[in-house]
Design a protein around this motif. Sequence first.
Motif, short mmCIF file in Angstrom:
data_model
loop_
_atom_site.label_atom_id
_atom_site.label_comp_id
_atom_site.label_asym_id
_atom_site.label_seq_id
_atom_site.Cartn_x
_atom_site.Cartn_y
_atom_site.Cartn_z
N ARG A 16 0.84 -1.19 0.00
CA ARG A 16 0.00 0.00 0.00
C ARG A 16 0.87 1.25 0.00
N GLU A 17 0.33 2.32 -0.56
CA GLU A 17 1.07 3.58 -0.60
C GLU A 17 1.15 4.18 0.80
N PRO A 18 2.37 4.42 1.30
CA PRO A 18 2.51 4.89 2.68
C PRO A 18 1.86 6.25 2.95
N THR A 19 1.76 7.10 1.93
CA THR A 19 1.11 8.40 2.16
C THR A 19 -0.39 8.24 2.37
N ARG A 20 -0.95 7.19 1.78
CA ARG A 20 -2.38 6.93 1.89
C ARG A 20 -2.70 6.05 3.09
N PHE A 21 -1.76 5.13 3.41
CA PHE A 21 -1.95 4.20 4.52
C PHE A 21 -0.72 4.24 5.41
N PRO A 22 -0.58 5.26 6.25
CA PRO A 22 0.66 5.43 7.04
C PRO A 22 0.91 4.32 8.05
N PHE A 23 -0.13 3.57 8.44
CA PHE A 23 0.07 2.50 9.42
C PHE A 23 0.66 1.25 8.78
N TRP A 24 0.68 1.18 7.43
CA TRP A 24 1.08 -0.04 6.74
C TRP A 24 2.57 -0.29 6.90
N ASN A 25 2.93 -1.51 7.24
CA ASN A 25 4.33 -1.93 7.28
C ASN A 25 4.40 -3.42 6.96
N ALA A 26 5.59 -3.97 6.97
CA ALA A 26 5.78 -5.35 6.53
C ALA A 26 5.05 -6.37 7.39
N SER A 27 4.72 -6.02 8.63
CA SER A 27 4.05 -6.97 9.52
C SER A 27 2.53 -6.96 9.38
N VAL A 28 1.98 -5.98 8.69
CA VAL A 28 0.52 -5.84 8.62
C VAL A 28 -0.16 -6.99 7.86
N PRO A 29 0.32 -7.41 6.68
CA PRO A 29 -0.38 -8.50 5.99
C PRO A 29 -0.49 -9.77 6.83
N GLN A 30 0.59 -10.16 7.50
CA GLN A 30 0.53 -11.36 8.33
C GLN A 30 -0.43 -11.17 9.51
N ALA A 31 -0.44 -9.96 10.08
CA ALA A 31 -1.35 -9.68 11.19
C ALA A 31 -2.80 -9.77 10.73
N MET A 32 -3.09 -9.32 9.52
CA MET A 32 -4.44 -9.42 8.98
C MET A 32 -4.85 -10.89 8.83
#
Length: 208
Positions: A60-76
């Motif tokens: 995801r684009e970090p400016t649009r989704f600032p919370f997104w990082n490499a651990s987010v997909p696995q957490a989802m």
Amino acid sequence: LWGVPADASLLRFINARAPKTNVDVGDIADAMLIDARAETVVPRFYDRWLRLPTLMGVSREPTRFPFWNASVPQAMRDQVLAFAGDLTWSKTGTFANLLRTNIVPVPPALAPLYPQAVGGTAELDGRFHAGLLTMPARMTLGAHSRDHAPTIRGMQVLEQVVCFTPPPPPPNVDVTPDIMPGETVRETLSRATSQGTCAACHRLIDPP
């Protein structure tokens, strides 16, 4: 249900029951589900049904989704499996609860999305967020890198929940309509699909 060939004890159990009806088969399935061997297979079922492994390739684009990082997909993915697993093994768990329950586990990487979370759990407003279909994993898989995509989400519901696949759009149809200034994604979609050859399918895919 166990992910392995039936062993001698299971075959004896099945032969003793001599299943003849769907109810008989359901009784055998229930007996298999309470076995510890089923615990490793249930997460694989939800992975395949909901296509959760594809989350690992999402960015995801970090400016649009600032919370997104490499651990987010696995957490989802972990959130869906924990939520679905709890309901699957619960005595009161039903398919309806998978779609309606508004209390969800909150992994640390998803905490920015749940300011109301307490002790790793959040109670959501069930009018807007409830069950598997509104969890971040599903919303992410049904979206583009910058914006949501109602048609993709509608197709996912039809194919994965209703078990119905609409026909593909006619070859001469523009499936990427221009967004007019000030128009929302929903308004663009409604304008492009509310009439003509698109309307019949889109009434099912993304109803107003």
